[in-house]
Design a protein around this motif. Structure first.
Motif, PDB file in Angstrom:
ATOM      1  N   VAL A   1      82.989  50.332  45.808  1.00 57.69           N
ATOM      2  CA  VAL A   1      82.007  51.011  46.651  1.00 57.69           C
ATOM      3  C   VAL A   1      82.135  50.466  48.066  1.00 57.69           C
ATOM      4  CG1 VAL A   1      79.579  51.509  47.051  1.00 57.69           C
ATOM      5  CG2 VAL A   1      80.441  51.311  44.714  1.00 57.69           C
ATOM      6  N   ASN A   2      82.346  51.367  49.007  1.00 62.62           N
ATOM      7  CA  ASN A   2      82.384  50.997  50.421  1.00 62.62           C
ATOM      8  C   ASN A   2      81.107  51.506  51.079  1.00 62.62           C
ATOM      9  OD1 ASN A   2      83.556  50.038  52.894  1.00 62.62           O
ATOM     10  ND2 ASN A   2      83.886  52.178  53.439  1.00 62.62           N
ATOM     11  N   ILE A   3      80.345  50.589  51.651  1.00 63.76           N
ATOM     12  CA  ILE A   3      79.052  50.928  52.250  1.00 63.76           C
ATOM     13  C   ILE A   3      79.130  50.678  53.748  1.00 63.76           C
ATOM     14  CG2 ILE A   3      76.580  50.472  52.250  1.00 63.76           C
ATOM     15  CD1 ILE A   3      76.889  49.349  49.426  1.00 63.76           C
ATOM     16  N   ASN A   4      78.866  51.721  54.524  1.00 63.59           N
ATOM     17  CA  ASN A   4      78.783  51.588  55.980  1.00 63.59           C
ATOM     18  C   ASN A   4      77.320  51.607  56.388  1.00 63.59           C
ATOM     19  OD1 ASN A   4      81.547  51.436  56.515  1.00 63.59           O
ATOM     20  ND2 ASN A   4      81.747  53.660  56.437  1.00 63.59           N
ATOM     21  N   ALA A   5      76.917  50.620  57.169  1.00 58.62           N
ATOM     22  CA  ALA A   5      75.513  50.489  57.565  1.00 58.62           C
ATOM     23  C   ALA A   5      75.091  51.666  58.440  1.00 58.62           C
ATOM     24  CB  ALA A   5      75.300  49.170  58.306  1.00 58.62           C
ATOM     25  N   SER A   6      73.781  51.876  58.490  1.00 61.32           N
ATOM     26  CA  SER A   6      73.214  52.960  59.294  1.00 61.32           C
ATOM     27  C   SER A   6      72.794  52.401  60.643  1.00 61.32           C
ATOM     28  CB  SER A   6      71.997  53.570  58.582  1.00 61.32           C
ATOM     29  OG  SER A   6      71.388  54.543  59.408  1.00 61.32           O
ATOM     30  N   CYS A   7      73.011  53.208  61.673  1.00 58.25           N
ATOM     31  CA  CYS A   7      72.511  52.817  62.984  1.00 58.25           C
ATOM     32  C   CYS A   7      70.989  52.753  62.942  1.00 58.25           C
ATOM     33  CB  CYS A   7      72.961  53.818  64.055  1.00 58.25           C
ATOM     34  SG  CYS A   7      74.764  54.006  64.153  1.00 58.25           S
ATOM     35  N   ALA A   8      70.407  51.930  63.791  1.00 56.31           N
ATOM     36  CA  ALA A   8      68.954  51.774  63.791  1.00 56.31           C
ATOM     37  C   ALA A   8      68.276  53.107  64.088  1.00 56.31           C
ATOM     38  CB  ALA A   8      68.548  50.728  64.838  1.00 56.31           C
ATOM     39  N   ASP A   9      67.188  53.373  63.344  1.00 56.22           N
ATOM     40  CA  ASP A   9      66.355  54.576  63.529  1.00 56.22           C
ATOM     41  C   ASP A   9      67.152  55.866  63.405  1.00 56.22           C
ATOM     42  OD1 ASP A   9      64.161  52.926  64.059  1.00 56.22           O
ATOM     43  OD2 ASP A   9      64.702  52.779  66.171  1.00 56.22           O
ATOM     44  N   SER A  10      68.152  55.899  62.515  1.00 59.25           N
ATOM     45  CA  SER A  10      68.931  57.123  62.327  1.00 59.25           C
ATOM     46  C   SER A  10      69.451  57.151  60.898  1.00 59.25           C
ATOM     47  CB  SER A  10      70.105  57.192  63.320  1.00 59.25           C
ATOM     48  OG  SER A  10      71.021  56.147  63.072  1.00 59.25           O
ATOM     49  N   ASP A  11      70.143  58.249  60.548  1.00 60.35           N
ATOM     50  CA  ASP A  11      70.683  58.414  59.197  1.00 60.35           C
ATOM     51  C   ASP A  11      72.198  58.518  59.266  1.00 60.35           C
ATOM     52  OD1 ASP A  11      70.784  60.825  60.451  1.00 60.35           O
ATOM     53  OD2 ASP A  11      70.018  62.008  58.771  1.00 60.35           O
ATOM     54  N   THR A  12      72.825  57.483  59.842  1.00 57.34           N
ATOM     55  CA  THR A  12      74.273  57.510  60.022  1.00 57.34           C
ATOM     56  C   THR A  12      75.014  56.666  58.997  1.00 57.34           C
ATOM     57  OG1 THR A  12      74.083  55.694  61.623  1.00 57.34           O
ATOM     58  CG2 THR A  12      74.059  57.947  62.491  1.00 57.34           C
ATOM     59  N   GLY A  13      74.296  56.105  58.022  1.00 57.99           N
ATOM     60  CA  GLY A  13      74.976  55.325  56.993  1.00 57.99           C
ATOM     61  C   GLY A  13      75.735  56.222  56.024  1.00 57.99           C
ATOM     62  N   ASN A  14      76.736  55.665  55.345  1.00 59.58           N
ATOM     63  CA  ASN A  14      77.459  56.431  54.340  1.00 59.58           C
ATOM     64  C   ASN A  14      77.976  55.493  53.265  1.00 59.58           C
ATOM     65  OD1 ASN A  14      80.500  55.783  54.947  1.00 59.58           O
ATOM     66  ND2 ASN A  14      79.595  56.286  56.953  1.00 59.58           N
ATOM     67  N   VAL A  15      78.169  56.076  52.078  1.00 56.11           N
ATOM     68  CA  VAL A  15      78.656  55.343  50.912  1.00 56.11           C
ATOM     69  C   VAL A  15      79.847  56.114  50.359  1.00 56.11           C
ATOM     70  CG1 VAL A  15      78.144  54.584  48.559  1.00 56.11           C
ATOM     71  CG2 VAL A  15      76.418  54.343  50.353  1.00 56.11           C
ATOM     72  N   THR A  16      80.954  55.416  50.104  1.00 55.42           N
ATOM     73  CA  THR A  16      82.138  56.035  49.539  1.00 55.42           C
ATOM     74  C   THR A  16      82.542  55.280  48.277  1.00 55.42           C
ATOM     75  OG1 THR A  16      82.913  56.700  51.726  1.00 55.42           O
ATOM     76  CG2 THR A  16      84.520  56.709  49.945  1.00 55.42           C
ATOM     77  N   VAL A  17      82.702  56.041  47.186  1.00 54.70           N
ATOM     78  CA  VAL A  17      83.136  55.462  45.913  1.00 54.70           C
ATOM     79  C   VAL A  17      84.641  55.669  45.795  1.00 54.70           C
ATOM     80  CG1 VAL A  17      82.877  55.521  43.414  1.00 54.70           C
ATOM     81  CG2 VAL A  17      80.900  55.927  44.875  1.00 54.70           C
ATOM     82  N   SER A  18      85.386  54.571  45.615  1.00 53.76           N
ATOM     83  CA  SER A  18      86.845  54.650  45.515  1.00 53.76           C
ATOM     84  C   SER A  18      87.258  54.431  44.065  1.00 53.76           C
ATOM     85  CB  SER A  18      87.499  53.581  46.401  1.00 53.76           C
ATOM     86  OG  SER A  18      87.132  53.775  47.749  1.00 53.76           O
ATOM     87  N   PRO A  19      87.793  55.476  43.394  1.00 57.28           N
ATOM     88  CA  PRO A  19      88.220  55.308  41.991  1.00 57.28           C
ATOM     89  C   PRO A  19      89.372  54.319  41.894  1.00 57.28           C
ATOM     90  CG  PRO A  19      88.112  57.623  42.649  1.00 57.28           C
ATOM     91  CD  PRO A  19      88.029  56.831  43.893  1.00 57.28           C
TER      92      PRO A  19
END
Length: 807
Positions: free
Chosen positions: A492-510
């Motif tokens: 699981v690769n997790i990218n943090a979200s910018c403050a006060d926004s919804d810019t985070g993302n999660v990617t599952v790598s098989p």
């Protein structure tokens, strides 16, 4: 000269402690008395004061769209605050901060909004049912799409000839004109009774009439959307009649097609299918499943199979619930037997219920104990007397065989003489042992699952046994080896979200490409990627191709900024524009303006203090202040403008900083020196002086000021030419001698009574004695003018006057 500045920036969490106010777009549309003054939404003065007339047009706050479902800009730049279109209209007029007040769509972009507190409906008459607040400097047109709330509305729209986008469920309704506009649903969908058409979402799409780059906020700008005609939405499983129609929860037809009220279909739990070799079997799954995916990518609820093996099936219903089934197909044994019979002369054999008197082969097909078709063959041979006939038999261990009333209990070869017939026959019997089979199975399940096998529930890895009778009647042993599928393996690769926004993302790598399904907080993703996430805790569920499931908690953090190293190039001189600021961190781009292009370096900067906006590779923004200095700080400031009398002097004392090597005054006329810092000025006319200074590093700067000359010229306004020695002559007095080029005096009829040229002021002998042609003039008012020069390089000055002659 370069100077390196290391700025250590950290993410600061600013907590504002304040009471909830009912004066923002979203709090004015939530149906709650946020500030506790007894007034809700548009009834509250704080909400009524919001701009754009939202509360007056739409009446109630909860009628505004309050859910952001989807947004896509039609330009390369997207609105960083797409939620600006939610709640009550709050557009204050164009400014740099208005991005939070509206959402710009870009050329052909769109936004999808939902109604949570109320449902959009039709009024049944010609009044407006929907209001779209389109704002901004340009007037834009938009396309309106609506998504039905229930099947009744959907079927009615199709009946009226409207086309559905089956991939989204939206129906195109109308193109409405630019600026804030209303829409009457009944004018596009006619003959529907008021309140019968219900819509839960609206999609607003920019109409292509303002290409990207022509406006600061390209495309339509959506401030708010309200449903003028609304009904309350029935909410599932809260025990309340929300829409007031007398029906509660799932008893209300409005929820008949909602997942919370639909029965979850049961997945058939198939295990083992035993079929005869060469036969087919049809496998069927509940037709309520929206999709049934087989391991070989076949999709369908029904399938005919004729191949041995283990099959894996994933089923998904209309509410996106996922179910898994695994089963095995195995072939049964087909039995064929061949026996030889002796036919003596004159004898008759009874085979399969028939009398046989001739040689030949006879057969019959019957159903064996395992249910498969089996065939028994008898070969009839004609024998003379005293013939020998051989027979092969088989039996299970421990069984006995009766042949011509002789019981045989062992395996081997035996001879039996039959003398009861017309011919003496010897039967040679070969008794073989029927094998007792040990059948091996191998099955795999997910760890934690239970497998039902031969009436047993098993879940641990190991070997299990069961007894089974074969078609020959011998006991056989079934052996099952149970293994666990490998645990669901992924990263699981997790990218943090910018403050006060919804810019985070999660990617599952098989790992090994063995995943089939993933969902985050119950929302699925076929490409194993989840976007637009706020910081928080989520439940990640992953299913592999074996149907095994893994659930885990993951945390999307707020983005933490690393150190930012900005290198500054200062200017040499104050008016240079070669300064620059460069980012030494490859992952950070910088700009002096949010609307400008971000790059690694900002060039051609004047000296001064700059606000630098820094954008991370994840798109997060923050800012800092950076000073571009002037290495040689040279400046000059001359005193304020002065006014002096003609003939007076003024010492010019400038204010100067820096190491000055050269002073240049222009013009030099009237100055006692042209290259000193503080010259003495005695100009003969009003003059503007410019001082230019040059530093030892070659920096040049200048300033100027004015010296205005006021001639001290005095004319008497009355004189009495009566020869009494007092005030008998009219002449010009001045602070210094002034050259009078010409002086003329006229009587009231315009006749010239005095004229004199080229004389100096302060000389009474050159004045008027009050006579004309040798005679005293009459008492009265006379007018005149003098034309004079203040100095040899000055321009002509003209002074008009009136003088009264008395006697």
């Amino acid at each position: 000269m370069y100077k390196s500045i290391l700025l250590i920036l950290s993410l600061c969490f600013i907590v504002q402690f304040s009471f909830s106010q009912e004066n923002t777009a979203t709090t004015c549309s939530d149906g709650i008395d946020n500030d506790g003054d007894g007034f809700i939404d548009c009834e509250d003065s704080g909400c009524k004061s919001l701009p754009n007339n939202g509360c007056n047009i739409c009446g109630t706050g909860i009628s505004f769209a309050d859910s952001l479902i989807d947004y896509k800009s039609g330009c390369t730049v997207s609105d960083p605050f797409p939620s600006g279109s939610l709640g009550v209209a709050d557009y204050y007029g164009y400014s740099s901060g208005d991005q939070k007040e509206f959402t710009f769509l870009g050329d052909d972009g769109y936004i999808t909004l939902g109604f949570v507190n109320n449902i959009l409906t039709n009024s049944g008459d010609s009044k407006q049912d929907l209001w779209v607040f389109e704002v901004g400097q340009a007037i834009e047109s938009v396309r309106i799409f609506l998504k039905p709330y229930n099947n009744y509305t959907r079927d009615y729209l199709i009946q009226k000839g409207l086309s559905e986008d089956v991939s989204t469920g939206f129906f195109y309704i109308a193109l409405i004109g630019g600026s804030t506009s209303g829409l009457d649903i009944d004018s596009y969908i006619q003959n529907a009774s008021g309140g019968t058409l219900k819509f839960k979402e609206i999609k607003i799409e920019d109409y292509h009439d303002d290409p990207c780059g022509t406006q600061k906020t390209p495309g339509a700008d959506i401030d708010a959307v309200c449903a003028l005609s609304t009904i309350a939405a029935e909410i599932c499983n809260n025990g309340i009649d929300d829409d007031g129609n007398g029906l509660v929860d799932c008893d209300d037809p409005a929820l008949s097609d909602q997942c919370c009220c639909l029965d979850t279909p049961l997945l058939e739990d198939y295990d083992l299918f035993l079929i005869c070799s060469g036969q087919e079997i049809e496998i069927s799954y509940n037709p309520l499943f929206q999709e049934v995916l087989w391991q070989d990518s076949f999709i369908g609820n029904n399938r005919i199979l004729n191949t041995e093996g283990t099959y894996f099936v994933v089923a998904k219903d209309s509410c996106q619930n996922v179910f898994v089934d695994t089963f095995t197909i195995q072939f049964l044994e087909i039995i064929t037997s061949l026996d030889t019979l002796q036919l003596c002369q004159g004898d008759t054999l009874h085979i399969f219920g028939q009398d046989v008197t001739q040689e030949g082969t006879y057969n019959q097909t019957f159903t064996a104990s395992n249910g498969c078709d089996s065939t028994q063959y008898f070969v009839v041979e004609y024998y003379e007397e005293s013939q020998v006939q051989e027979f092969d038999f088989s039996m299970c261990q421990g069984d006995s065989l009766s042949f011509l009333n002789v019981w045989i209990t062992d395996f081997g070869d035996f001879s039996i003489i039959d003398s009861s017939g017309n011919c003496l026959l010897e039967y040679l019997l070969h008794i073989d042992e029927n094998p007792s089979y040990e059948i091996f199975f191998q099955e795999s399940i997910c760890k934690g699952e239970v497998l039902v096998w031969q009436g047993m529930e098993i879940n641990d890895e190991g070997q299990y046994f069961a007894n089974l009778s074969t078609s020959s009647g011998c006991d056989s042993i079934l052996s099952l080896t149970l293994k666990h599928f490998p645990e669901v393996s992924y990263q699981v690769n997790i990218n943090a979200s910018c403050a006060d926004s919804d810019t985070g993302n999660v990617t599952v790598s098989p790992e090994g490409n063995n995943l089939a399904w993933a969902e985050l907080n119950g929302v699925p993703s076929d490409n194993f990627s989840f976007q637009n996430l706020n910081a928080g805790t989520y439940v990640l569920s992953v299913i592999d191709i074996n149907g095994c499931r893994s659930d885990s908690m993951i945390i999307v953090d707020n983005y933490q900024f690393n150190e930012v190293d900005l290198e500054v190039l200062d200017n040499i001189c104050a008016d240079d524009s070669v300064g620059s600021i460069a980012s030494q961190n490859p992952e950070y781009l910088i700009s002096t303006n949010l609307d400008s292009i971000f790059s690694n370096e900002i060039m051609n900067l004047l000296s001064g203090n700059y606000t630098i906006y820094i954008k991370t590779s994840e798109g997060c923004l923050f800012d800092t202040s950076v000073m571009v200095k002037s290495i040689d700080s040279v400046s000059v400031m001359l005193p304020p403008d002065v006014t002096i009398d003609y003939g007076d002097s003024y010492q010019i004392i400038p204010t100067i900083t820096g190491n000055i090597t050269n002073f240049t005054w222009s013009p030099v006329s009237g100055l006692d020196c042209g290259d000193c810092p503080t010259p003495l000025a005695t100009p003969d006319q009003s003059t503007q002086y410019l001082l230019t200074v040059t530093s030892e590093m070659g920096c040049v700067t200048s300033d100027y000021f004015n010296i205005f000359i006021t001639p001290s010229v005095i004319f008497p306004n009355i004189f009495s030419p009566n020869s009494d020695g007092n005030n008998d002559i009219f002449f010009l007095n001045s602070s210094g001698d002034i050259l009078i080029v010409e002086m003329k005096i006229f009587d009231r009829w315009g006749d010239l009574v005095f004229n004199n040229e080229n004389f100096l002021s302060n000389d009474s002998t050159q004045g008027w004695d009050g006579t004309f042609n040798g005679k005293k003039v009459e008492s009265g008012v006379y007018t005149g003018f003098v034309k004079y020069l203040l100095g040899p390089n000055s321009e002509f000055q003209i002074l008009k006057f009136d003088v009264t002659v008395i006697k």
